[in-house]
Write a protein that holds these residues in place. Structure first.
Motif: not given
Lengths: 234, 234
Positions: A41, A52, A94, B38-39, B41-42, B54, B56, B67, B92-94, B138, B141-142
């Motif tokens: 990223h 990003v 990551t 769940s992760v 990149h900010l 990275p 959550l 978070h 961004t989420v990839t 939370v 993540v699950v």
């Protein structure tokens, strides 16, 4: 903590404000984390605001190469030539290794390995370095693949832009192990532990127009073999 | 192209300069991509330079929660309260879905799905919203886990910071399908096709101090069951 030949020198930007015990500057660790990925990223600033974008990268020794297009905005900003200002970037890779489920919501976490690189990226212009960089980008996706593909021709080279980013201001961050519940929570009856995250490859899918006589090359069998994800036929 | 109730309005920042056909503003697609991760990149700007970390996140309707820790630099910059300036971010989420191996090095690519969100993040201060946000983090993540963990107490709430980022300026980008080799390369004998990337979970590993009478909860069996990665014993 100062730098040694085996470590990157910590700087204000690479010493985290929290969880410092998870930070590392060890070159072998940094390189291993980088080598396991193929998508980074890439962050840069445009009109004062952060951007990003996910993009391909490759490592050659102490250098990263990042794929771009000559028409893309970050590349235009970086400029060309030795006197170009370059583009201040932050490049982050990551890997998520596990879901850490504590008894308390507060202590939920992930096991992960990440690398953050700060620096100024410069557009590659030397033709020889360009070929090295393009091979590295292809081999980062599939080790050994660059020797089994038609190399870029002049027209393609002109349409491709690659940024070079030296590994100088860089750190790794790693979390491993189980949950860290507080002592007063240990008697709670919630399930607690780690769910491992597995990344692997499925069976390679030949292109529809592939000559059926072309066998799966060894470097692909090696890639998809040791990490089977699909259930074997028993 | 203008926005509809089902799409996010394209802006100068969310219309890519290349591969525009891969861009989408469809809300269902954007949400599905976000919900699978769940992760994120900010990215934010510190001292004029980009930073990408990275972290959550969780989604609640048209909002993301990210978070942080009250001591972290981005959170301190964002400030607290309704009049705080907030923090300009790019989130961004990839997901990588496949390795695309063309006959030519130039046409190598990845199949992927990504979402890029631009906006200004604000620290959550309302206690009710804070609990909603922590549950979302939370459960991202699950799914279902927040109901099976001890909720944060007052001390933990005070030590946690969460940023709110409204989904307003947002786009998805998706690549699917096989390689796009040029017609003149079709006769080359290099293997070509797609290597699927599989992400899954291994067998949950109970914490050493877990009471053996606590069974694996159904939401974890559901998570790790349908996507087995480890080879079954035959």
């Amino acid at each position: 903590m100062s730098a040694t030949p085996d470590t990157y020198p910590p700087t204000d930007r690479t010493v985290p404000t929290r969880s410092r015990d998870r930070a590392s500057y060890d070159k072998d660790l940094v390189h291993a984390i980088l080598d396991e990925g193929s998508v980074c990223h890439l962050g840069f600033v445009r009109d004062g605001a952060p951007v990003v974008l996910p993009t391909l990268y490759g490592r050659v020794g102490g250098r990263l190469y990042v794929h771009g297009s000559t028409g893309s905005r970050p590349l235009r900003t970086a400029g060309r030539g030795e006197d170009a200002p370059g583009l201040p970037v932050c490049l982050t890779v990551t890997h998520v290794d596990g879901l850490v489920l504590a008894r308390s919501a507060f202590h939920h976490s992930l096991n992960y390995r990440s690398v953050v690189v700060h620096g100024t990226a410069h557009q590659v212009t030397d033709p020889e370095e360009m070929r090295t960089a393009l091979d590295a980008l292809v081999d980062q996706v599939v080790p050994g693949r660059s020797r089994d593909a038609r190399p870029a021709n002049a027209k393609e080279l002109a349409a491709t832009a690659v940024l070079r980013l030296d590994l100088a201001e860089v750190s790794a961050k790693v979390r491993t192990g189980g949950p860290n519940d507080d002592p007063e929570d240990l008697a709670l009856s919630h399930w607690t532990g780690v769910v491992p995250v597995r990344n692997g490859y499925g069976t390679p899918e030949p292109a529809a127009d592939l000559d059926p006589s072309v066998a799966l090359p060894g470097y692909l069998a090696a890639l998809t073999g040791p990490r089977p994800v699909e259930a074997p036929s028993c």
